[in-house]
Motif scaffolding. Structure first.
Motif, PDB file in Angstrom:
ATOM      1  N   TRP A 178       0.830  -1.225   0.000  1.00 55.46           N
ATOM      2  CA  TRP A 178       0.000   0.000   0.000  1.00 55.46           C
ATOM      3  C   TRP A 178       0.862   1.272   0.000  1.00 55.46           C
ATOM      4  CZ3 TRP A 178      -4.777  -0.743  -1.385  1.00 55.46           C
ATOM      5  CH2 TRP A 178      -5.411  -1.955  -1.061  1.00 55.46           C
ATOM      6  N   LYS A 228      -2.801   5.156  -1.942  1.00 54.19           N
ATOM      7  CA  LYS A 228      -4.142   4.892  -1.427  1.00 54.19           C
ATOM      8  C   LYS A 228      -4.023   4.079  -0.140  1.00 54.19           C
ATOM      9  CE  LYS A 228      -6.801   5.585  -5.449  1.00 54.19           C
ATOM     10  NZ  LYS A 228      -8.179   5.942  -5.725  1.00 54.19           N
ATOM     11  N   LYS A 229      -4.971   4.311   0.733  1.00 56.45           N
ATOM     12  CA  LYS A 229      -5.045   3.464   1.918  1.00 56.45           C
ATOM     13  C   LYS A 229      -5.806   2.182   1.579  1.00 56.45           C
ATOM     14  CE  LYS A 229      -6.435   5.253   5.704  1.00 56.45           C
ATOM     15  NZ  LYS A 229      -7.326   6.109   6.544  1.00 56.45           N
ATOM     16  N   SER A 256      -8.201   0.721   3.036  1.00 51.79           N
ATOM     17  CA  SER A 256      -9.650   0.777   3.187  1.00 51.79           C
ATOM     18  C   SER A 256     -10.307   1.517   2.019  1.00 51.79           C
ATOM     19  CB  SER A 256     -10.014   1.409   4.525  1.00 51.79           C
ATOM     20  OG  SER A 256      -9.438   2.694   4.609  1.00 51.79           O
ATOM     21  N   GLU A 257      -9.627   2.491   1.468  1.00 48.82           N
ATOM     22  CA  GLU A 257     -10.206   3.187   0.307  1.00 48.82           C
ATOM     23  C   GLU A 257     -10.496   2.211  -0.825  1.00 48.82           C
ATOM     24  OE1 GLU A 257      -8.287   7.062  -0.963  1.00 48.82           O
ATOM     25  OE2 GLU A 257      -6.827   6.427   0.549  1.00 48.82           O
ATOM     26  N   VAL A 258      -9.587   1.294  -1.025  1.00 49.03           N
ATOM     27  CA  VAL A 258      -9.732   0.345  -2.136  1.00 49.03           C
ATOM     28  C   VAL A 258     -10.612  -0.840  -1.764  1.00 49.03           C
ATOM     29  CG1 VAL A 258      -8.465  -1.317  -3.559  1.00 49.03           C
ATOM     30  CG2 VAL A 258      -7.537   0.976  -3.156  1.00 49.03           C
ATOM     31  N   CYS A 286     -12.848  -1.432   0.545  1.00 51.52           N
ATOM     32  CA  CYS A 286     -14.275  -1.236   0.790  1.00 51.52           C
ATOM     33  C   CYS A 286     -15.058  -1.250  -0.522  1.00 51.52           C
ATOM     34  CB  CYS A 286     -14.507   0.088   1.523  1.00 51.52           C
ATOM     35  SG  CYS A 286     -13.895   0.037   3.218  1.00 51.52           S
ATOM     36  N   GLU A 287     -14.408  -0.820  -1.593  1.00 46.96           N
ATOM     37  CA  GLU A 287     -15.052  -0.864  -2.902  1.00 46.96           C
ATOM     38  C   GLU A 287     -14.994  -2.278  -3.493  1.00 46.96           C
ATOM     39  OE1 GLU A 287     -16.842   1.324  -4.277  1.00 46.96           O
ATOM     40  OE2 GLU A 287     -17.084   0.420  -6.268  1.00 46.96           O
TER      41      GLU A 287
END
Lengths: 341, 341, 341, 341, 341, 341
Positions: free
Chosen positions: D172, D176-177, D179-181, D183-184
């Motif tokens: 990472w 981007k973190k 969780s940003e990725v 969660c999607e």
């Protein structure tokens, strides 16, 4: 007299013994690289030598620094930087089966290093002799620029510069041909070291020898070396190694030296059970650098270089684990290999 | 084009490096056997090849199947049966000290297999080429009967049959002499492969060569191959390997091919540091089978076979871990073994 | 017929394969020493042989005794005494790089042993043949005195005495020159075994050969052996090994025997891939001792000794792991090293 | 039923046994990586599974493909691309000394791969189940985009998608973190697999557990899994592994499963002599995927996954070399480890 | 701050893994010895440390010096002298089977060294801290005299002296009892380090603890340490290690420190899978020396020492291959051994 | 007192360390088998013991005989016969993963041996004690008949007979159940040795213990042993080993002895890091046989047997490499495993 060698040092991964890749799930893991091999050789000959490179800050690079220090090479000028540690995979050959190298050295810390990253005043502090090769300018454009910066700084400080041309056809991928770069770099060099292919590919100077044939015609080398000395008036001398590749195990090995006044040809050694030929050229370069300081006559300087590199072919790994007395014993004629007890 | 090779595959147990049995409490444990070696070679050359054998249902045999699969050899036709996995113990030699093989292959699953155990319609499904050797009929009477059944079924299906005569003096213990069986089996063969001793012991055809002398007189081989082609009109051609055993390490290696129209003699290779000569003949057989499909001229077919098997002598284990490009490089003349980097 | 060999046995520590000291943190750990090597060879030839030495009472010495017992050498006459177990470190060479031995054998139990420590009546019980070498008198003054005591006791009991002169320049540190001692000791010997250097350094008898040259002039050896037989009328015969050291890997190997009546010269073997030449001379001595009992003609005795020691060069470790049939096969001419299967 | 697992596969380099980096100049060299480990496990359970990745075209990657093929994993969908083969260095720990991983996986071929490089119609041909992890989106921005493309394509084809969240804090790095990725990405997933830290770092869902403490409070896991199922209505179920790290050698190991209807908690295993815990989570994922197809009840599915991954801790390397019967034996209660003979 | 550690360094020969002597013909060959282990630990903690010893001038001793240099230990004060390199053979134990050490260290160069052989002005140049142990005075009478000379010279130069009492029952063979010597030597020491047995055997101070029982009563240690501080008013403090030997694999490990003002007791560690306990005490000594310079409070000093030595039990070889951050991580409570990636 | 042990001895092939089959292409190759393990143990305890078996006449069997001789076991009564050398493959387990044995011992020379093949007068010459196990009658019908012949001959000569019942469920394939044979054979036995499963499967005597549970109820063993002594009035005593299998690494270990007069229960040992449990029962048998001759009280006899076999669990290989003093040290209470130096 204090020496500085500059370049990459890689992790070398080789299957055990004569195995091909992954016959066993095992690699012999050592370290090596042209310029580092020279540094270790010089330390083994008792000289005061520093190594300069850029390495990542991790446990593998730390082990690499320890290995250099083990041999007495100075490591305090080594810098940390972004990027990885380069790797080369080596598979030993035999008979008609060639050894094979797989490079994994892109994006190494030294390849990512760029002009300005190294403080040359600090790096060259107390240094009298600087060694560089044609490999560093081949690995990336920034490393090439850094190499040019290095030799210019060295010359400005009146440091003697030796350079092993060391052409590697699978590098030079960033858009320049070897000869475009090396012809310029060699202008800052005092002592050039090369083999026939290096002369041709790095400097664009050809003679009618066929390196694939396994046989070399020694007489052409006087002409070849003369041509290079003519082209580069800054060069004090050029030394060329002469390898006859009969098979992966059996090579003839000799060298010649042209110092503008005379052309010297060494004894030739028949090496019939090669243990590891990687680093043979580096051992020659280190032998020559040592010889230049240790002897008064050019023939002895050359003979030391050739004998030192002859012995390297009998030692596993990149590093030439021999002392001055080992080399002098051979250089003075004892080739019998009798047990010393 | 789809190939099927049929025979035994054994566990090979060898002391490490150049040690004699039990100098260390350790064995290098790999798998091999004449017909399996051919299958792996063909897969390494990119061909679509299946292996057919009978193995016990245990963890060691499972590992053996995995090893074949690793190289891309099809293993789905391998059957389970009563009996054990054959073993051969190998001790490497050097100089005047010969390598030694201890067989422990009695009662193997393939030796216990008998006519009817293999459904040849399934086994030969989509197969165009069938390879068998003189080893399988040597291991037991039922295996001999099964071998006869196999070649007859193959011929009935118009499948090309190649056979490496492969005489083994320490097998053939069930009451028949090799020549009693092989003279019959060869009647179903299209392509015969042999060395001088095989011709003599398996087919009863002699020439005045002394295999123990370490020197071979090439000129006799045209006569020898011609005699066999005369005796067996079904044979399209016969290829013979020519080994000059100077010592356990130093062999000359060449081959010849007689296709009734012409007699072809290959280049000769001097192999001076043999790493492992077991499987050399199998590498020749595989090279020939590949060559027959890949080239238009017989000389190239033969040269590929000889170059492939020459390289095998530099690789540890039964299996010839080389690619078509490795072989073609040698076949086209580069014997120098220079490091590829 | 029962044999007794007497001397030191050491722990031998060698880096794996062709590595130099401490390239890996690993030593191959075996046992060896001139006289013990002879004892094991004799046991491997099926003779009834005892070994006599003095060892410390610890786990390492216990393992050493087990190793001798493994080969069937009798170990019940081995005594415990003060002192350590001697060690020698061995680094293998190749090509022009010599093998190297580092001795760490001072203060070994056998070096500390002195006259009176061994009850020769017990030691020589049922013994017909006694073997000793020039190494034991070299390791310490007391060991020299013990050696003299031994040969005198043997002669008093009419036991045949064989002695390998075995000159070691890095021993002989207690104040006597080899020739001062050995010229006396040889007076109690029946069968002398030596190489050219031994004759010169141990007995002070010189010929015009240069052992460093790698080439030997066979014709001088008749003269050399004759001179020694003249000097020592007690000697029944003397056998001399002839080594041509072309490199660490490539040696010529032969032997000669002078029994006062005739001078015998053996076949010469070219050994081109030496695996381990340590113990080659001991294998010759054992082969000669065996041959003297097994054959009627001197030429066969000598040929057995030379063939046995030729094979030793292909075996790792001090010990000659070959049987009579292995040796006879070579002695009768099969040098091809073909796989035995 | 045909499975596809997608992600990186790396060369794993580990010092022998319990050594730290470079205590010996040797690495155990195997292959592994979260998604490949799952593929091999599924093949070992007898399922029909393909592996999809991007590898460079060199000899090391070729050996990697052979290793996958050995286990019966389909490798024909693997693509060649620019970039290197990723490496991870592993040092085993013991007691209070943790294992350490050094990543060298930047610029791997899979990290350089980007949307459009893979033809998903071909890749998903005949595939019913797709497995992906949170590692691939962590290695580079293009790999993240490729991962998103993959799960969307899979859903479009109504393929079941399983995802092991697998948070890696040292990846990472592209901006981007996690969780940003993630969660999607999880919105396209049917079966989620995670440990407590993954839930927190990848999905931003926290409970009051302290992963550093070595002790886990099981009761919180029902709540945690419920929260995630609430957030992602597309999820059919989530399985969570429960590791109690008492030391590097001693772990408690269990798992739980929430399928919206019920919360299942597995047996707990005490593993007191961990051999290699790398790949434990992957073995759980594979066990769960197998279990979902093989059993009718959720408890058995979970128990199979936990037992399979428990056994992984006793096996060297990333790969779980166990069969269905091995797992079922443990799952049904036999923990005694008695010798099977 | 510059440190000097003084004593022997030996070759350590150990069978591979868990084997007993000579199960394989192989030794793991490393270097170690109480005082050298302390020096390497200090260098690993980043301190400026020199090692002082006497070694023979041979290839094995040269490798030993290289090994020290690898870790950054200064080796320029090491002297050459007559005598050999000491050796210790180590066999690892497990469960109820104890590890065993066979010493072969008589007549080592350091044992033969005598007062006057070392120029203490040179040796102590720029040195602030001197470390010695109770082993050196135990190996020979001259080494004892040299040790006394050393501590007296150190005190004269106001150098801080630390001493690990380190009682070895199989040394002390030259005619003096440990307590006769050590009671005198300790008068020149500032910081004493010991275990219960050392206190009793080296200083003659007893408490009612039974070291063979595997269980230690911590409460007695305050009394014991107090008694010693009373007897030796020169001592600033004494630290004692507390080992509970449940089996060869399972030990409890803690330490205490008495600085006359307070008695500090450390955390206790349960080590359940000991990898190598040799050098555990040396790691404690080095940890304490580091801690005394790095922390302001005694409890932290002690905790660092105990945590450092706890980690040593998980590392093969004599040397403690951990950094300050490794130790502080454990010291601050993370005992879980979770993989760091 | 002279002992004879009779049975098979096999080649044991095991992957290195904790690897599963063929993770590396390597086997640790040693020798073992119940009765041979007893013989080696007795020799290690200093007793005069002969081994009797039938082996093929090849190089592998020759190495096996050398291994026995190494330990001082008499090998002159070993006979050559038709058939192969038996093999067993062993994969070590850990934690919940069991060790696995694959037998390849059909058609071994001892399995093919039949009544009349052994001259019992010669075999039993000077023998006072004969040891046999339930394995030999399990391997073939002729071996069973030979075993019966053996015990009858022994009884006729008034030789004490000990028998370890040693039930092996994967043998007994020739058509008889174990109990059919063993109930008869035991009638000729003086000292019976067994575990709970042996009693049940070999003699048909059951108690309510569940061997799969990992826990044993000691109290039932008095009853069990009493039942057997009742059934076989010829038995002087029976000893039973008590193993609690918590996992592959962690076992409780104890034994009991019933001599009709009293029931003796030994100390119990907790073995928490099992190195190799194969041969544990054989070590018990040998310990008991030694103990019966060495001690006056039954409790000591039993304690020696249990302590000896406890130590075996910490030693790699089938053979118990411990001395009487090693065992007595443990038997007298020192379980701490402290380093002996």
């Amino acid at each position: 007299m204090k020496y500085l060698s500059f370049g990459e040092i890689m992790l070398r991964l080789k299957p055990p013994g004569q195995e091909r890749f992954f016959q066993s799930p095992m690699f012999e893991a050592t370290f090596g690289g042209g310029e580092a091999n020279v540094a270790v050789s010089l330390a083994n000959f008792g000289l005061d030598v520093e190594y300069l490179t850029v390495l990542p800050d991790n446990l593998i690079a730390e082990a690499c620094v320890q290995e250099l220090r083990k041999f007495g090479v100075g490591t305090k000028r080594i810098q940390h930087g972004e990027g990885r540690m380069g790797i080369y995979y080596l598979e030993g050959g035999a008979n008609q089966l060639p050894s094979r190298v797989v490079y994994d050295r892109s994006n190494s810390a030294i390849a990512l290093a760029k002009p300005g990253d190294i403080n040359w005043d600090t790096a060259f502090n107390q240094i009298n002799w600087f060694h560089i090769t044609g490999i560093t300018p081949a690995i990336s454009e920034t490393a090439m620029e850094l190499s040019m910066e290095a030799v210019k700084a060295a010359k400005a400080k009146k440091i003697t510069v030796s350079c092993d041309l060391n052409y590697r056809k699978n590098l030079w991928k960033y858009g320049k041909k070897a000869s475009e770069v090396m012809c310029e770099l060699v202008k800052y060099v005092d002592i050039a070291i090369a083999n026939e292919e290096d002369c041709q590919k790095s400097l664009g100077v050809k003679i009618n020898a066929n390196v694939e044939s396994g046989k070399l015609d020694v007489t052409n080398y006087q002409e070849l070396s003369g041509m290079i000395l003519n082209d580069y008036p800054n060069l004090q001398m050029i030394a060329i190694t002469l390898r006859e590749s009969q098979s992966a195990d059996i090579n003839g090995w000799a060298g010649c030296l042209n110092d503008r006044e005379n052309f010297y040809l060494s004894q030739k050694y028949e090496i019939r059970d090669i243990v590891d030929r990687v680093g043979g050229g580096d051992a020659f370069a280190a032998g020559l650098i040592y010889g230049l300081g240790a002897y008064n006559d050019k023939q002895s300087m050359l003979e030391f270089a050739v004998a030192a590199s002859c012995l390297k072919h009998s030692i596993i790994g990149d590093l030439n684990r021999v002392s001055v007395s080992d080399v002098e014993k051979l250089m003075h004629g004892d080739r019998t290999g009798r047990v010393q007890r």
